[in-house]
Design a protein around this motif. Structure first.
Motif, PDB file in Angstrom:
ATOM      1  N   ALA A  44       0.899  -1.055  -0.009  1.00  0.00           N
ATOM      2  CA  ALA A  44       0.033   0.065  -0.048  1.00  0.00           C
ATOM      3  C   ALA A  44       0.965   1.226  -0.033  1.00  0.00           C
ATOM      4  CB  ALA A  44      -0.828  -0.036   1.083  1.00  0.00           C
ATOM      5  N   ALA A  45       1.911   1.226   0.831  1.00  0.00           N
ATOM      6  CA  ALA A  45       2.675   2.361   1.100  1.00  0.00           C
ATOM      7  C   ALA A  45       3.517   2.759  -0.549  1.00  0.00           C
ATOM      8  CB  ALA A  45       3.857   1.972   1.907  1.00  0.00           C
ATOM      9  N   THR A  46       3.848   1.578  -1.137  1.00  0.00           N
ATOM     10  CA  THR A  46       4.544   1.770  -2.284  1.00  0.00           C
ATOM     11  C   THR A  46       3.498   2.416  -3.233  1.00  0.00           C
ATOM     12  OG1 THR A  46       5.864  -0.066  -1.831  1.00  0.00           O
ATOM     13  CG2 THR A  46       5.658   0.545  -4.269  1.00  0.00           C
ATOM     14  N   ALA A  47       2.363   1.838  -3.391  1.00  0.00           N
ATOM     15  CA  ALA A  47       1.328   2.349  -4.258  1.00  0.00           C
ATOM     16  C   ALA A  47       0.902   3.771  -4.190  1.00  0.00           C
ATOM     17  CB  ALA A  47      -0.096   1.588  -4.335  1.00  0.00           C
ATOM     18  N   PHE A  48       0.897   4.233  -2.656  1.00  0.00           N
ATOM     19  CA  PHE A  48       0.638   5.550  -2.513  1.00  0.00           C
ATOM     20  C   PHE A  48       1.751   6.532  -2.808  1.00  0.00           C
ATOM     21  CE2 PHE A  48      -2.285   3.884   1.152  1.00  0.00           C
ATOM     22  CZ  PHE A  48      -3.507   4.186   0.283  1.00  0.00           C
ATOM     23  N   ARG A  49       2.955   5.813  -2.539  1.00  0.00           N
ATOM     24  CA  ARG A  49       4.169   6.842  -3.135  1.00  0.00           C
ATOM     25  C   ARG A  49       4.334   7.121  -4.313  1.00  0.00           C
ATOM     26  NH1 ARG A  49       9.797   5.482   0.019  1.00  0.00           N
ATOM     27  NH2 ARG A  49      10.722   7.671  -0.236  1.00  0.00           N
ATOM     28  N   ASN A  50       3.878   6.168  -5.304  1.00  0.00           N
ATOM     29  CA  ASN A  50       3.792   6.516  -6.585  1.00  0.00           C
ATOM     30  C   ASN A  50       2.805   7.303  -6.969  1.00  0.00           C
ATOM     31  OD1 ASN A  50       5.973   4.678  -7.253  1.00  0.00           O
ATOM     32  ND2 ASN A  50       4.516   2.870  -7.434  1.00  0.00           N
ATOM     33  N   ALA A  51       1.401   7.398  -6.010  1.00  0.00           N
ATOM     34  CA  ALA A  51       0.555   8.421  -6.614  1.00  0.00           C
ATOM     35  C   ALA A  51       0.834   9.846  -5.814  1.00  0.00           C
ATOM     36  CB  ALA A  51      -0.664   7.859  -6.027  1.00  0.00           C
ATOM     37  N   LYS A  52       2.161   9.837  -5.294  1.00  0.00           N
ATOM     38  CA  LYS A  52       2.649  11.221  -4.577  1.00  0.00           C
ATOM     39  C   LYS A  52       1.801  11.432  -3.485  1.00  0.00           C
ATOM     40  CE  LYS A  52       5.789  12.045  -7.718  1.00  0.00           C
ATOM     41  NZ  LYS A  52       6.955  11.607  -7.441  1.00  0.00           N
ATOM     42  N   ALA A  53       0.992  10.595  -2.869  1.00  0.00           N
ATOM     43  CA  ALA A  53       0.093  10.506  -1.715  1.00  0.00           C
ATOM     44  C   ALA A  53       0.891  10.192  -0.553  1.00  0.00           C
ATOM     45  CB  ALA A  53      -0.903   9.941  -1.841  1.00  0.00           C
ATOM     46  N   LEU A  54       1.890  11.245  -0.272  1.00  0.00           N
ATOM     47  CA  LEU A  54       3.247  10.848   0.814  1.00  0.00           C
ATOM     48  C   LEU A  54       2.631  10.715   2.371  1.00  0.00           C
ATOM     49  CD1 LEU A  54       5.671  13.446  -0.616  1.00  0.00           C
ATOM     50  CD2 LEU A  54       5.331  11.271  -1.415  1.00  0.00           C
ATOM     51  N   ASP A  55       1.556  11.225   2.686  1.00  0.00           N
ATOM     52  CA  ASP A  55       1.089  11.159   4.002  1.00  0.00           C
ATOM     53  C   ASP A  55       0.283   9.914   4.261  1.00  0.00           C
ATOM     54  OD1 ASP A  55       1.739  13.623   4.929  1.00  0.00           O
ATOM     55  OD2 ASP A  55       0.065  14.498   4.616  1.00  0.00           O
ATOM     56  N   GLN A  56      -0.364   9.366   3.198  1.00  0.00           N
ATOM     57  CA  GLN A  56      -0.851   8.097   3.190  1.00  0.00           C
ATOM     58  C   GLN A  56       0.273   6.973   3.117  1.00  0.00           C
ATOM     59  OE1 GLN A  56      -3.797   9.306   0.090  1.00  0.00           O
ATOM     60  NE2 GLN A  56      -4.977   7.764   1.157  1.00  0.00           N
ATOM     61  N   ALA A  57       1.254   7.290   2.356  1.00  0.00           N
ATOM     62  CA  ALA A  57       2.443   6.269   2.273  1.00  0.00           C
ATOM     63  C   ALA A  57       3.132   6.156   3.651  1.00  0.00           C
ATOM     64  CB  ALA A  57       3.140   6.709   1.314  1.00  0.00           C
ATOM     65  N   LYS A  58       3.437   7.198   3.918  1.00  0.00           N
ATOM     66  CA  LYS A  58       3.840   7.440   5.485  1.00  0.00           C
ATOM     67  C   LYS A  58       3.201   6.317   6.523  1.00  0.00           C
ATOM     68  CE  LYS A  58       3.463  10.799   8.265  1.00  0.00           C
ATOM     69  NZ  LYS A  58       3.193  12.039   8.544  1.00  0.00           N
ATOM     70  N   GLU A  59       2.105   6.625   6.675  1.00  0.00           N
ATOM     71  CA  GLU A  59       1.166   5.909   7.621  1.00  0.00           C
ATOM     72  C   GLU A  59       1.376   4.438   7.316  1.00  0.00           C
ATOM     73  OE1 GLU A  59      -0.222   7.395  10.591  1.00  0.00           O
ATOM     74  OE2 GLU A  59       0.629   9.184   9.914  1.00  0.00           O
ATOM     75  N   ALA A  60       1.331   4.183   6.033  1.00  0.00           N
ATOM     76  CA  ALA A  60       1.215   2.475   5.676  1.00  0.00           C
ATOM     77  C   ALA A  60       2.707   1.892   6.149  1.00  0.00           C
ATOM     78  CB  ALA A  60       0.976   2.544   4.281  1.00  0.00           C
ATOM     79  N   TYR A  61       3.692   2.913   5.845  1.00  0.00           N
ATOM     80  CA  TYR A  61       5.108   2.590   6.251  1.00  0.00           C
ATOM     81  C   TYR A  61       5.235   2.107   7.777  1.00  0.00           C
ATOM     82  CZ  TYR A  61       7.509   2.709   1.702  1.00  0.00           C
ATOM     83  OH  TYR A  61       7.948   2.142   0.475  1.00  0.00           O
ATOM     84  N   ILE A  62       4.453   3.063   8.636  1.00  0.00           N
ATOM     85  CA  ILE A  62       4.702   2.961  10.058  1.00  0.00           C
ATOM     86  C   ILE A  62       3.759   1.903  10.552  1.00  0.00           C
ATOM     87  CG2 ILE A  62       3.889   4.401  12.220  1.00  0.00           C
ATOM     88  CD1 ILE A  62       4.550   6.990  10.706  1.00  0.00           C
ATOM     89  N   LYS A  63       2.700   1.670   9.994  1.00  0.00           N
ATOM     90  CA  LYS A  63       1.852   0.317  10.442  1.00  0.00           C
ATOM     91  C   LYS A  63       2.564  -0.721  10.153  1.00  0.00           C
ATOM     92  CE  LYS A  63      -2.607   2.472  10.126  1.00  0.00           C
ATOM     93  NZ  LYS A  63      -4.101   2.473   9.354  1.00  0.00           N
ATOM     94  N   ALA A  64       3.550  -0.851   9.034  1.00  0.00           N
ATOM     95  CA  ALA A  64       4.169  -2.110   8.701  1.00  0.00           C
ATOM     96  C   ALA A  64       5.371  -2.160   9.487  1.00  0.00           C
ATOM     97  CB  ALA A  64       4.581  -1.878   7.097  1.00  0.00           C
ATOM     98  N   ALA A  65       5.971  -1.037   9.979  1.00  0.00           N
ATOM     99  CA  ALA A  65       6.996  -1.100  10.822  1.00  0.00           C
ATOM    100  C   ALA A  65       6.585  -1.553  12.252  1.00  0.00           C
ATOM    101  CB  ALA A  65       7.610   0.480  11.012  1.00  0.00           C
ATOM    102  N   ASP A  66       5.388  -1.362  12.896  1.00  0.00           N
ATOM    103  CA  ASP A  66       4.893  -1.694  14.252  1.00  0.00           C
ATOM    104  C   ASP A  66       4.710  -2.845  13.972  1.00  0.00           C
ATOM    105  OD1 ASP A  66       5.116   1.142  15.103  1.00  0.00           O
ATOM    106  OD2 ASP A  66       2.886   1.637  14.811  1.00  0.00           O
ATOM    107  N   LEU A  67       4.186  -3.386  12.999  1.00  0.00           N
ATOM    108  CA  LEU A  67       3.764  -5.043  13.037  1.00  0.00           C
ATOM    109  C   LEU A  67       5.189  -5.704  12.979  1.00  0.00           C
ATOM    110  CD1 LEU A  67       0.888  -5.333  10.604  1.00  0.00           C
ATOM    111  CD2 LEU A  67       1.022  -5.930  12.923  1.00  0.00           C
TER     112      LEU A  67
END
Length: 325
Positions: A44-67
């Motif tokens: 999800a983070a990769t897809a959001f990043r490609n769409a330039k939706a940086l905030d959504q990408a950041k949140e997805a990476y943080i959720k992945a990191a927490d897991l």
């Protein structure tokens, strides 16, 4: 027809839905699929990043990191936190970027890769050098400490050297001297004696900038014990500079500072050399020198004539009212 950005956002949202599904439990699924959810969050983070939706990408990476952290996988957690920090940098959210990068460095250390942790801190410091130099100083110093754990004196020297030069830029001269002395210690451990000479020049310029000739001279004398330093061109130039400074001979001092060995120092040190002031501001030439601080030949006769004129003036002024004197 939907744009590429819209399609990527839709793709990212679908991966988020799948991640949520992985985390749900039911009568026949007693345990959440954390690994599957983490993988979906990264997608999800990769897809959001490609769409330039940086905030959504950041949140997805943080959720992945927490897991990943919860699954005791510090390396993958570190990689995800690092990506979150880099996205914050793109958004110019520097404080938050540093937070995630420091957390990533901590995860790398837990994984047993302090060299990667130090590199992560170095990246974070570079992010904020211009906007927040004091924070960068902290990060570079921390990177040096982490590299020292791994017994990598060369890397430690590079990191603490960056901190020291930033401290010079921020006019924190005492702290800079301590950092640069630590840099020399690391270079000695790494047996890289060439860099020691340049750092020693910077330290002496810092002492002289603070008008502390005694400390500069003491440090110079102690530096003569460093391998390859005593007979070096740097040592000779510093000896000439200290002599000129002690004599208050600005002309000789400026001539020394004009040598290429000073001009081609690191920018911070070269600037110190360029702006260095000499006590008394004495300017001498090899023939006729004039100075306001020292008497020159012939001055005594002139002084006697001046004293005589002053005595005559005092005699003429005797008897005048005091308020007219």
């Amino acid at each position: 027809m939907a744009s590429l950005s819209d399609r990527k956002i839709a793709e990212g949202l679908e991966h988020l839905r799948l991640a949520d599904k992985c985390m749900k439990t039911s009568l026949f699924k007693w345990k959440a699929d954390q690994e599957g959810a983490a993988a979906e969050y990264v997608k999800a983070a990769t897809a959001f990043r490609n769409a330039k939706a940086l905030d959504q990408a950041k949140e997805a990476y943080i959720k992945a990191a927490d897991l990943q952290k919860a699954m005791n996988s510090p390396f993958h957690a570190a990689k995800a936190f690092e990506q979150a920090g880099l996205l914050c940098k793109e958004n110019k959210e520097f404080d938050e970027a540093v937070h995630w990068m420091e957390l990533a460095a901590l995860m790398f250390q837990e994984h047993g890769t302090p060299d990667t942790a130090a590199l992560c801190l170095d990246k974070a410091a570079k992010m904020v050098e211009l906007e927040k130099p004091e924070k960068a100083i902290h990060l570079y110093t921390k990177a040096a400490d982490v590299a020292e754990i791994e017994s990598r004196p060369r890397q430690s020297a590079e990191y603490i050297g960056k901190a020291g030069r930033l401290q010079v830029k921020c006019f924190k001269y005492e702290e800079a001297i301590k950092s640069l002395q630590q840099e020399i210690k690391y270079w000695l451990e790494a047996e890289n004696y060439t860099y020691i000479k340049k750092v020693a020049m910077g330290i002496i310029l810092l002492y002289l900038t603070q008008e502390d000739y005694v400390a500069a001279d003491q440090f110079f004398r102690s530096s003569l014990s460093y391998p390859e330093f005593g007979a070096s061109e740097e040592a000779g130039a510093l000896e000439d500079l200290l002599r000129a400074y002690d004599d208050g001979d600005e002309e000789e001092g400026q001539a020394t500072l004009a040598k290429p060995i000073f001009k081609y120092l690191d920018n911070m040190f070269a600037r110190l050399a360029r702006d260095l002031k000499f006590p008394g501001g004495i300017t001498t030439s090899r023939s006729n020198a004039t100075t306001s601080s020292y008497s020159q030949p012939g001055d005594e006769d002139d002084k006697e004539d001046i004293d005589k004129v002053d005595d005559d003036d005092e005699e003429e002024e005797e008897g005048l009212p005091s308020d007219l004197c």
